[in-house]
Motif scaffolding. Structure first.
Motif, short mmCIF file in Angstrom:
data_model
loop_
_atom_site.label_atom_id
_atom_site.label_comp_id
_atom_site.label_asym_id
_atom_site.label_seq_id
_atom_site.Cartn_x
_atom_site.Cartn_y
_atom_site.Cartn_z
N THR A 10 0.83 -1.21 0.00
CA THR A 10 0.00 0.00 0.00
C THR A 10 0.86 1.26 0.00
O THR A 10 0.38 2.33 -0.32
CB THR A 10 -0.94 0.03 1.22
N ARG A 11 2.14 1.14 0.34
CA ARG A 11 3.03 2.30 0.42
C ARG A 11 4.02 2.38 -0.73
O ARG A 11 4.14 3.40 -1.38
CB ARG A 11 3.79 2.30 1.75
N ILE A 12 4.77 1.30 -0.94
CA ILE A 12 5.77 1.25 -2.01
C ILE A 12 5.65 -0.09 -2.71
O ILE A 12 5.83 -1.14 -2.08
CB ILE A 12 7.21 1.43 -1.47
N THR A 13 5.37 -0.08 -3.99
CA THR A 13 5.26 -1.30 -4.78
C THR A 13 6.47 -1.40 -5.69
O THR A 13 6.81 -0.45 -6.39
CB THR A 13 3.96 -1.29 -5.63
N GLY A 14 7.13 -2.55 -5.65
CA GLY A 14 8.25 -2.80 -6.54
C GLY A 14 7.78 -3.53 -7.78
O GLY A 14 6.82 -4.32 -7.72
N TYR A 15 8.44 -3.26 -8.91
CA TYR A 15 8.09 -3.98 -10.13
C TYR A 15 9.35 -4.33 -10.91
O TYR A 15 10.39 -3.69 -10.78
CB TYR A 15 7.13 -3.17 -11.01
N SER A 16 9.24 -5.39 -11.68
CA SER A 16 10.31 -5.79 -12.60
C SER A 16 9.69 -6.19 -13.92
O SER A 16 8.57 -6.71 -13.97
CB SER A 16 11.12 -6.97 -12.03
N ILE A 17 10.42 -5.91 -14.99
CA ILE A 17 9.95 -6.22 -16.35
C ILE A 17 10.97 -7.16 -16.97
O ILE A 17 12.18 -6.86 -17.02
CB ILE A 17 9.85 -4.95 -17.23
N TYR A 18 10.50 -8.29 -17.44
CA TYR A 18 11.35 -9.26 -18.14
C TYR A 18 10.81 -9.42 -19.56
O TYR A 18 9.62 -9.64 -19.76
CB TYR A 18 11.32 -10.62 -17.44
N VAL A 19 11.69 -9.32 -20.55
CA VAL A 19 11.32 -9.55 -21.94
C VAL A 19 12.17 -10.70 -22.44
O VAL A 19 13.40 -10.66 -22.38
CB VAL A 19 11.54 -8.28 -22.81
N ASP A 20 11.50 -11.76 -22.88
CA ASP A 20 12.17 -12.98 -23.34
C ASP A 20 13.19 -13.47 -22.33
O ASP A 20 14.30 -13.89 -22.68
CB ASP A 20 12.81 -12.76 -24.71
N GLY A 21 12.82 -13.40 -21.05
CA GLY A 21 13.64 -13.94 -19.98
C GLY A 21 14.73 -13.01 -19.47
O GLY A 21 15.44 -13.36 -18.52
N GLU A 22 14.85 -11.83 -20.05
CA GLU A 22 15.90 -10.88 -19.64
C GLU A 22 15.28 -9.71 -18.88
O GLU A 22 14.29 -9.13 -19.32
CB GLU A 22 16.66 -10.34 -20.86
N LEU A 23 15.91 -9.35 -17.76
CA LEU A 23 15.47 -8.19 -17.00
C LEU A 23 15.73 -6.93 -17.82
O LEU A 23 16.86 -6.66 -18.20
CB LEU A 23 16.22 -8.11 -15.67
N THR A 24 14.67 -6.17 -18.13
CA THR A 24 14.83 -4.97 -18.95
C THR A 24 14.52 -3.68 -18.19
O THR A 24 14.94 -2.61 -18.62
CB THR A 24 13.94 -5.03 -20.21
N ASP A 25 13.78 -3.78 -17.09
CA ASP A 25 13.45 -2.59 -16.32
C ASP A 25 13.01 -3.01 -14.93
O ASP A 25 12.58 -4.15 -14.71
CB ASP A 25 12.33 -1.80 -17.01
N HIS A 26 13.12 -2.08 -13.99
CA HIS A 26 12.66 -2.31 -12.62
C HIS A 26 12.50 -0.95 -11.97
O HIS A 26 13.05 0.05 -12.44
CB HIS A 26 13.64 -3.18 -11.83
#
Length: 155
Positions: A10-26
């Protein structure tokens, strides 16, 4: 394939983006300065849904929650997870919940009898060693959740 890992709060949400198995953003959605709980929850849910709209994932993995201590807080987290589930259902996106012990063991983080702080330190150390990224606890957890999703779901 595009996969998003979410460590919802509710305060800070973390996110990660993987494209074709590779971390591309967070990153994080940081609303901890908002004092009104209902307003913050509303803005957090909308911010998460905007993130999903921006990245248009094929798969979403969220850390599962369970009732612990404060039932009201747990209910708010479940409502936000429900809003992600609804978005995924509406957009025909695969939705998965994963327990903290399951995502950590999937990526090889030893759980043992570690305290919450020790687990957070282990998560940060893992991300730093594997990706060379020094980040917040929320981001490190989201990166771990996403990586576990990539391992389990595939690319």
């Amino acid at each position: 394939m595009k996969l998003i890992g979410l460590d919802i709060s509710t305060r800070i949400t973390g996110y990660s983006i993987y494209v074709d198995g590779e971390l591309t953003d967070h990153g994080t959605i940081d609303l901890h300065k908002m004092k009104n709980t209902e307003e913050r929850q509303f803005h957090m849910a909308n911010s998460i849904l905007s993130l999903l709209e921006k990245y248009k994932p094929d798969v979403v993995y969220v850390e599962d929650t369970f009732v612990k201590g404060n039932v009201e807080t747990s209910m708010k987290l479940m409502m936000m997870i429900g809003s992600v589930f609804g978005w995924c259902s509406f957009n025909d996106v695969d939705f998965h919940k994963i327990k903290p012990s399951a995502w950590r063991s999937t990526i090889g983080i030893s759980i043992g009898n570690k305290s919450r702080n020790e687990l957070k330190d282990a998560d940060n150390e893992y991300v730093l060693n594997k990706y060379g990224v020094k980040c917040t606890d929320d981001e490190a957890d989201a990166i771990g959740i996403g990586e576990a999703g990539v391992i389990i779901y595939g690319t």
